[in-house]
Design a protein around this motif. Structure first.
Motif, PDB file in Angstrom:
ATOM      1  N   ARG A 236       0.855  -1.193   0.000  1.00 56.85           N
ATOM      2  CA  ARG A 236       0.000   0.000   0.000  1.00 56.85           C
ATOM      3  C   ARG A 236       0.891   1.242   0.000  1.00 56.85           C
ATOM      4  NH1 ARG A 236      -5.275   0.568   1.713  1.00 56.85           N
ATOM      5  NH2 ARG A 236      -5.241  -1.562   2.516  1.00 56.85           N
ATOM      6  N   TRP A 237       0.648   2.132  -0.942  1.00 57.92           N
ATOM      7  CA  TRP A 237       1.423   3.375  -1.004  1.00 57.92           C
ATOM      8  C   TRP A 237       0.587   4.524  -0.456  1.00 57.92           C
ATOM      9  CZ3 TRP A 237       0.827   0.373  -5.580  1.00 57.92           C
ATOM     10  CH2 TRP A 237       1.945  -0.388  -5.919  1.00 57.92           C
ATOM     11  N   PRO A 238       1.145   5.335   0.447  1.00 58.92           N
ATOM     12  CA  PRO A 238       0.406   6.510   0.910  1.00 58.92           C
ATOM     13  C   PRO A 238       0.345   7.563  -0.185  1.00 58.92           C
ATOM     14  CG  PRO A 238       2.638   6.594   1.729  1.00 58.92           C
ATOM     15  CD  PRO A 238       2.505   5.276   1.009  1.00 58.92           C
ATOM     16  N   GLY A 241       3.264   8.399  -2.464  1.00 57.27           N
ATOM     17  CA  GLY A 241       4.203   7.301  -2.305  1.00 57.27           C
ATOM     18  C   GLY A 241       4.816   6.799  -3.590  1.00 57.27           C
ATOM     19  N   ALA A 248      -3.097   8.065  -2.753  1.00 56.89           N
ATOM     20  CA  ALA A 248      -2.785   6.768  -2.149  1.00 56.89           C
ATOM     21  C   ALA A 248      -3.229   5.665  -3.102  1.00 56.89           C
ATOM     22  CB  ALA A 248      -3.496   6.644  -0.802  1.00 56.89           C
ATOM     23  N   ALA A 360       0.986  12.416   3.184  1.00 53.40           N
ATOM     24  CA  ALA A 360       1.009  10.956   3.238  1.00 53.40           C
ATOM     25  C   ALA A 360       0.389  10.395   4.509  1.00 53.40           C
ATOM     26  CB  ALA A 360       2.450  10.456   3.106  1.00 53.40           C
ATOM     27  N   PHE A 361       0.625  11.079   5.652  1.00 53.34           N
ATOM     28  CA  PHE A 361       0.289  10.460   6.928  1.00 53.34           C
ATOM     29  C   PHE A 361      -0.659  11.278   7.796  1.00 53.34           C
ATOM     30  CE2 PHE A 361       4.659   9.171   5.716  1.00 53.34           C
ATOM     31  CZ  PHE A 361       4.363   7.855   5.378  1.00 53.34           C
ATOM     32  N   SER A 392       5.896   1.431   3.034  1.00 52.46           N
ATOM     33  CA  SER A 392       5.143   0.808   1.950  1.00 52.46           C
ATOM     34  C   SER A 392       5.639  -0.589   1.600  1.00 52.46           C
ATOM     35  CB  SER A 392       5.209   1.686   0.688  1.00 52.46           C
ATOM     36  OG  SER A 392       4.628   2.943   0.924  1.00 52.46           O
ATOM     37  N   TRP A 514       5.335   1.295  12.307  1.00 51.02           N
ATOM     38  CA  TRP A 514       4.392   1.482  11.205  1.00 51.02           C
ATOM     39  C   TRP A 514       3.067   0.775  11.422  1.00 51.02           C
ATOM     40  CZ3 TRP A 514       4.866   5.431   8.362  1.00 51.02           C
ATOM     41  CH2 TRP A 514       6.132   5.962   8.095  1.00 51.02           C
ATOM     42  N   THR A 518      -0.923   5.722  10.618  1.00 46.22           N
ATOM     43  CA  THR A 518      -1.874   5.801   9.516  1.00 46.22           C
ATOM     44  C   THR A 518      -1.141   5.958   8.190  1.00 46.22           C
ATOM     45  OG1 THR A 518      -3.476   6.878  10.966  1.00 46.22           O
ATOM     46  CG2 THR A 518      -3.830   7.083   8.589  1.00 46.22           C
ATOM     47  N   ARG A 519      -1.558   5.142   7.218  1.00 42.63           N
ATOM     48  CA  ARG A 519      -0.974   5.246   5.872  1.00 42.63           C
ATOM     49  C   ARG A 519      -2.073   5.372   4.848  1.00 42.63           C
ATOM     50  NH1 ARG A 519       2.764   0.067   6.088  1.00 42.63           N
ATOM     51  NH2 ARG A 519       1.554  -0.348   7.929  1.00 42.63           N
TER      52      ARG A 519
END
Length: 519
Positions: A236-238, A241, A248, A360-361, A392, A514, A518-519
């Motif tokens: 999973r990419w934020p 990312g 995301a 991102a976060f 990620s 992590w 939150t991502r």
């Protein structure tokens, strides 16, 4: 006995002895289920290139599920690869991509060794780029003693378009990959392979597809092992990312979202209403290709081929319980970050770093900044790359290994050669590539037919890795004579020249941190 007869007798005995101990040369002309093919010799291998495994998905067959190829008469020349699947290509490309692209390339040892394991390779490229021909498998076939099949599959809008009511929506490229696996099982014995011993392996998009396959009903009885490199089901990419400003993302989408995205693309192309599909089939490649990037990381679930979200299925244990070898590279995100900086040096700086973290976060941005302060890194680019690698790539791979290990045998690894070949061609001083995404590939393949390993230590690591991969394909256990012991479990074996050892990658990549972020 005369001298001549004695000599003849001795020669015959020598030949009999030799034939008893030396493998016979395997044939260059073999018959597959659709016809005969003639391959070529390369070093100690045989290669059979450009064999069709499905009918061309062209014209009225654009966006249909793959069908077995039509038989041919005579002997088909298999000395050149088939067309790459449709994608953007450079003007220097020798042969332009085509929709007529569903071909495999088979590499096998020149000498017969009995029934060999079969390894079916799914390439990476973000589901929009790449080709099976780019991965020359001579070393893997001859040193690893395997039959290696590299696969082309439909990409971008051609492979992952979804529309309401369209059979195969969002899964055409995935269906191609499965069709190629079935082709390999039907035809393995023609190349000296064991149809009951097939390993699917892939990197990046190919690994995401291989992980998804484990959760598909089609996996049952189709494969005996899987190797997942840089692409777990839980990836999973934020926001930002993959590229600053990008939303995301993850490799899989619900089929309804895939169909909505397909309708949006169709509308942009002027294709609406009940005739939208026919209209799209009438569009030229020049019209369709600009929309391919929208279908990157767009494999649809909630479908017949992929009923459940692969991440959810993996956590629930709803996957094929075959041995799995899974891992990634130590510095995965450095290639993506360096690419963004090369595109625009202003995107990732000490000034933009706090904003990137916030996008991102969200509310956890300050917590991440405290964990990854700029003061710890030589550049903002390296700080951001480390955040993304940990958040990620690395931790999702380790989590996936845990989910798998709860129900099957797992071998974990992390490729960590900090001086690996710079296969991405990125020379950004602020972000040295180290063991970035895809830098492990030259240790298994000659990319584009070239051996990129010029250093003795690199070549030594490559031999060890090829030995691990080949042994795993053969038996489900990667250990082989002369190599450091690889123990099953979720603690990765770090692969670096002269330093192969088990490491605590979860601690190094801050995975405990992590899990609460939150991502």
């Amino acid at each position: 006995m005369s001298t001549v007869l004695a000599a003849v007798s001795a020669t015959g005995a020598l030949m009999a002895c030799r034939s008893a101990h030396e493998p016979a040369q395997a044939p260059l002309t073999v018959r597959v289920d659709s016809g005969s093919v003639r391959g070529v010799v390369k070093g100690k291998s045989r290669q059979f290139l450009g064999i069709p495994y499905a009918e061309p998905p062209t014209g009225a067959r654009r966006w249909t599920l793959p069908r077995n190829p039509r038989p041919w008469s005579g002997v088909r020349d298999a000395g050149r690869p088939g067309n790459d699947c449709m994608q953007d290509s450079s003007p220097e490309t020798e042969k332009p991509p085509s929709e007529d692209c569903l071909y495999v390339n088979v590499t096998a040892p020149r000498e017969q060794h009995g029934a060999l394991p079969v390894m079916v390779w799914w390439h990476g490229g973000g589901f929009t780029q790449g080709s099976g021909k780019d991965y020359d498998a001579v070393r893997l076939a001859t040193e690893g003693k395997a039959v290696v099949v590299t696969v082309n599959y439909r990409l971008g809008i051609y492979g992952y378009l979804g529309l309401p009511g369209l059979a195969g929506s969002g899964d055409f490229g995935f269906a191609d990959q499965i069709a190629a696996l079935r082709w390999a099982r039907r035809n393995a014995s023609a190349f000296g392979g064991d149809p009951r011993n097939i390993t699917v392996f892939g990197q990046s998009a190919g690994a995401m597809s291989a992980c998804a396959l484990l959760t598909s009903p089609e996996a049952e009885g189709l494969i005996s092992k899987a190797i997942i490199s840089s692409g777990s089901c839980g990836l999973r990419w934020p926001a930002g990312g993959l590229f600053p400003g990008a939303p995301a993302d993850r490799p899989y989408v619900p089929v309804a979202q895939g169909q909505d995205d397909g309708l949006a693309a169709a509308e942009e192309l002027g294709c609406t209403g009940k005739d939208a599909l026919a209209c799209l089939r009438g569009k030229t490649n020049a019209e369709l290709l600009p929309h391919s990037p929208s279908f990157s990381d767009h494999l649809a679930y909630g479908t017949e081929l992929l009923p459940r979200d692969p991440a959810t299925a993996l956590r629930a244990g709803a996957f094929a319980h075959v041995p799995v070898l899974i891992g990634g590279t130590h510095d995965e995100a450095r290639s993506f970050v360096a690419g963004a900086i090369r595109y625009d040096p202003k995107l990732i700086t000490s000034t933009t770093y706090p904003r990137l973290l916030e996008q991102a976060f969200g509310a956890d941005a300050r917590k991440v900044a405290a964990r990854y302060p700029l003061s710890r890194y030589p550049s903002a680019g390296l700080a951001w790359a480390t955040v993304l690698t940990d958040a990620s790539w690395a931790c999702s791979t380790l989590a996936g290994a845990r989910d798998l290990a709860a129900r099957t045998t797992v071998y974990s690894y992390e490729f960590a050669d900090e001086n690996a070949p710079n296969v991405n061609g990125l020379h950004v001083p602020d972000v040295p590539q180290g063991a970035a995404h895809a830098t492990d590939l030259p240790y298994l393949f000659d990319l584009g037919g070239r051996d990129l390993l010029v250093n003795r230590d690199r070549k030594g690591l490559a031999r060890t890795m090829v030995g691990y991969w080949g042994a795993f394909a053969r038996s489900g256990d990667p250990n082989h004579r002369g190599a450091p012991r690889w123990r099953p479990g979720t603690a990765p074996l770090s692969l670096a020249p002269g330093a192969i050892r088990t490491v605590d990658a979860a601690a190094e990549h801050g995975c405990g941190f992590w899990e609460t972020t939150t991502r």
